[in-house]
Design a protein around this motif. Structure first.
Motif, PDB file in Angstrom:
ATOM      1  N   LEU A 117      -4.856  12.779   4.040  1.00 33.98           N
ATOM      2  CA  LEU A 117      -5.201  11.831   2.986  1.00 33.98           C
ATOM      3  C   LEU A 117      -5.083  10.391   3.483  1.00 33.98           C
ATOM      4  O   LEU A 117      -5.954   9.556   3.221  1.00 33.98           O
ATOM      5  CB  LEU A 117      -4.295  12.048   1.772  1.00 33.98           C
ATOM      6  CG  LEU A 117      -4.469  11.092   0.597  1.00 33.98           C
ATOM      7  CD1 LEU A 117      -5.888  11.146   0.046  1.00 33.98           C
ATOM      8  CD2 LEU A 117      -3.455  11.412  -0.494  1.00 33.98           C
ATOM      9  N   GLU A 118      -4.013  10.093   4.211  1.00 36.00           N
ATOM     10  CA  GLU A 118      -3.835   8.750   4.761  1.00 36.00           C
ATOM     11  C   GLU A 118      -4.960   8.410   5.733  1.00 36.00           C
ATOM     12  O   GLU A 118      -5.460   7.282   5.752  1.00 36.00           O
ATOM     13  CB  GLU A 118      -2.481   8.640   5.463  1.00 36.00           C
ATOM     14  CG  GLU A 118      -1.304   8.492   4.533  1.00 36.00           C
ATOM     15  CD  GLU A 118      -1.323   7.174   3.780  1.00 36.00           C
ATOM     16  OE1 GLU A 118      -1.150   6.109   4.407  1.00 36.00           O
ATOM     17  OE2 GLU A 118      -1.518   7.204   2.551  1.00 36.00           O
ATOM     18  N   ALA A 119      -5.348   9.376   6.550  1.00 38.28           N
ATOM     19  CA  ALA A 119      -6.435   9.142   7.499  1.00 38.28           C
ATOM     20  C   ALA A 119      -7.734   8.813   6.772  1.00 38.28           C
ATOM     21  O   ALA A 119      -8.466   7.894   7.165  1.00 38.28           O
ATOM     22  CB  ALA A 119      -6.631  10.369   8.393  1.00 38.28           C
ATOM     23  N   VAL A 120      -8.018   9.543   5.709  1.00 42.32           N
ATOM     24  CA  VAL A 120      -9.226   9.279   4.922  1.00 42.32           C
ATOM     25  C   VAL A 120      -9.184   7.866   4.346  1.00 42.32           C
ATOM     26  O   VAL A 120     -10.178   7.132   4.379  1.00 42.32           O
ATOM     27  CB  VAL A 120      -9.376  10.323   3.793  1.00 42.32           C
ATOM     28  CG1 VAL A 120     -10.464   9.907   2.812  1.00 42.32           C
ATOM     29  CG2 VAL A 120      -9.693  11.694   4.378  1.00 42.32           C
ATOM     30  N   LYS A 121      -8.050   7.451   3.824  1.00 41.19           N
ATOM     31  CA  LYS A 121      -7.909   6.106   3.261  1.00 41.19           C
ATOM     32  C   LYS A 121      -8.090   5.033   4.319  1.00 41.19           C
ATOM     33  O   LYS A 121      -8.759   4.012   4.090  1.00 41.19           O
ATOM     34  CB  LYS A 121      -6.536   5.952   2.606  1.00 41.19           C
ATOM     35  CG  LYS A 121      -6.356   6.720   1.309  1.00 41.19           C
ATOM     36  CD  LYS A 121      -4.956   6.472   0.755  1.00 41.19           C
ATOM     37  CE  LYS A 121      -4.748   7.144  -0.576  1.00 41.19           C
ATOM     38  NZ  LYS A 121      -3.386   6.863  -1.112  1.00 41.19           N
ATOM     39  N   LEU A 122      -7.499   5.239   5.487  1.00 38.91           N
ATOM     40  CA  LEU A 122      -7.614   4.257   6.563  1.00 38.91           C
ATOM     41  C   LEU A 122      -9.054   4.129   7.059  1.00 38.91           C
ATOM     42  O   LEU A 122      -9.523   3.042   7.378  1.00 38.91           O
ATOM     43  CB  LEU A 122      -6.688   4.637   7.724  1.00 38.91           C
ATOM     44  CG  LEU A 122      -5.192   4.415   7.480  1.00 38.91           C
ATOM     45  CD1 LEU A 122      -4.364   5.177   8.507  1.00 38.91           C
ATOM     46  CD2 LEU A 122      -4.855   2.919   7.526  1.00 38.91           C
ATOM     47  N   ILE A 123      -9.756   5.248   7.120  1.00 46.00           N
ATOM     48  CA  ILE A 123     -11.140   5.236   7.601  1.00 46.00           C
ATOM     49  C   ILE A 123     -12.067   4.574   6.588  1.00 46.00           C
ATOM     50  O   ILE A 123     -12.931   3.760   6.947  1.00 46.00           O
ATOM     51  CB  ILE A 123     -11.618   6.675   7.893  1.00 46.00           C
ATOM     52  CG1 ILE A 123     -10.878   7.240   9.121  1.00 46.00           C
ATOM     53  CG2 ILE A 123     -13.136   6.708   8.137  1.00 46.00           C
ATOM     54  CD1 ILE A 123     -11.044   8.744   9.284  1.00 46.00           C
ATOM     55  N   THR A 124     -11.885   4.912   5.324  1.00 45.21           N
ATOM     56  CA  THR A 124     -12.843   4.470   4.296  1.00 45.21           C
ATOM     57  C   THR A 124     -12.454   3.151   3.630  1.00 45.21           C
ATOM     58  O   THR A 124     -13.311   2.484   3.045  1.00 45.21           O
ATOM     59  CB  THR A 124     -12.973   5.533   3.198  1.00 45.21           C
ATOM     60  OG1 THR A 124     -11.700   5.698   2.539  1.00 45.21           O
ATOM     61  CG2 THR A 124     -13.429   6.868   3.787  1.00 45.21           C
TER      62      THR A 124
ATOM     63  N   ALA B 135     -18.443   5.459   1.550  1.00 42.18           N
ATOM     64  CA  ALA B 135     -17.187   5.965   2.100  1.00 42.18           C
ATOM     65  C   ALA B 135     -17.413   7.280   2.844  1.00 42.18           C
ATOM     66  O   ALA B 135     -16.826   7.518   3.908  1.00 42.18           O
ATOM     67  CB  ALA B 135     -16.161   6.150   0.989  1.00 42.18           C
ATOM     68  N   GLN B 136     -18.269   8.136   2.278  1.00 45.69           N
ATOM     69  CA  GLN B 136     -18.555   9.406   2.950  1.00 45.69           C
ATOM     70  C   GLN B 136     -19.223   9.179   4.298  1.00 45.69           C
ATOM     71  O   GLN B 136     -18.928   9.864   5.269  1.00 45.69           O
ATOM     72  CB  GLN B 136     -19.431  10.297   2.072  1.00 45.69           C
ATOM     73  CG  GLN B 136     -19.621  11.698   2.638  1.00 45.69           C
ATOM     74  CD  GLN B 136     -18.315  12.464   2.750  1.00 45.69           C
ATOM     75  OE1 GLN B 136     -17.573  12.598   1.774  1.00 45.69           O
ATOM     76  NE2 GLN B 136     -18.014  12.961   3.939  1.00 45.69           N
TER      77      GLN B 136
END
Length: 250
Positions: free
Chosen positions: A207-214, A25-26
């Protein structure tokens, strides 16, 4: 593709240690490109957290300049930045926070073609603007290019947040929420806003952006999150796709 080397693994170790996250994910964050439209009250906390979290390329779009009244809530800017273009000021702060990422500042108003190009190149777009015209234009472009969109808004003592993913057949869009009737666009300059309120919504946008990306966790796609700062609570509403929407139903 940037290598998740030993130094970056140490930098992001608290995220990597999360059972649902890990190196995979990172790496997705490090390889991601996020377009942030508006470097004001929402774009400030969103950009700071995305930079800190390790998003590899942030593109900042804002053609306004920093004013004294901005500093109450636009935490990416500093007193010495007053008079500077917001995109340039924000870039300086973000690079000082994380020198391992790339930050592109666009300090002019994007024309239609430029906006289309930037949205097409992004993995996720954050709409942190303050007017309906921009929001509708960004939404339509995101659905044309199949680019996920995170939209936030805050005024007075309240805020709202929604995510839209054109890659999901069931996902609504911003136009489904407001239709063609935008009405009177209230602004913070006229109505006022409590500083931490934009911080809450901007942080949730990150936070939403991180979830969508990962792909980690559940996003707000198909939902509308409402925040009442005065009462101190959140309310989640279902946001269905409008079968007659001129933007996403075709």
């Amino acid at each position: 593709m940037a290598e998740l080397n030993e130094s970056l693994q140490e930098r992001y170790s608290r995220q990597i240690r999360l059972p649902a996250f890990g190196k995979a994910a990172q790496q997705k964050l490090v390889d991601a490109r996020v377009l942030i439209i508006g470097m004001g009250g929402l774009g400030s906390p969103a950009s700071l957290y995305l930079a800190s979290a390790g998003v590899g390329h942030l593109v900042l779009s804002d053609f306004d300049r920093v004013e004294l009244s901005n500093l109450q809530r636009q935490i990416v800017h500093r007193e010495e930045s007053i008079g500077e273009p917001k995109a340039i000021s924000a870039r300086q702060t973000l690079v000082s926070v994380n020198s391992s990422i790339r930050v592109t500042a666009i300090d002019w108003q994007l024309d239609d073609n430029e906006l289309e190009e930037q949205i097409a190149a992004a993995d996720v777009v954050l709409d942190c603007s303050d007017n309906f015209e921009t929001r509708f234009q960004v939404n339509a472009s995101c659905f044309r290019h199949k680019t996920p969109l995170v939209s936030g808004a805050a005024i007075r003592m309240e805020g709202q947040l929604a995510s839209f993913d054109p890659n999901r057949d069931t996902s609504p869009c911003y136009h489904c929420l407001y239709g063609d009737e935008s009405g009177f666009a209230e602004t913070c300059a006229l109505e006022g806003v409590l500083s931490p309120v934009v911080g809450v919504i901007g942080t949730l946008q990150a936070l939403e952006a991180v979830k969508l990306i990962t792909g980690v966790g559940e996003t707000l796609v198909g939902k509308l999150l409402l925040f009442d700062a005065l009462g101190g609570g959140f309310r989640e509403m279902r946001l269905p796709k409008d079968p007659g929407c001129s933007v996403c139903s075709y």
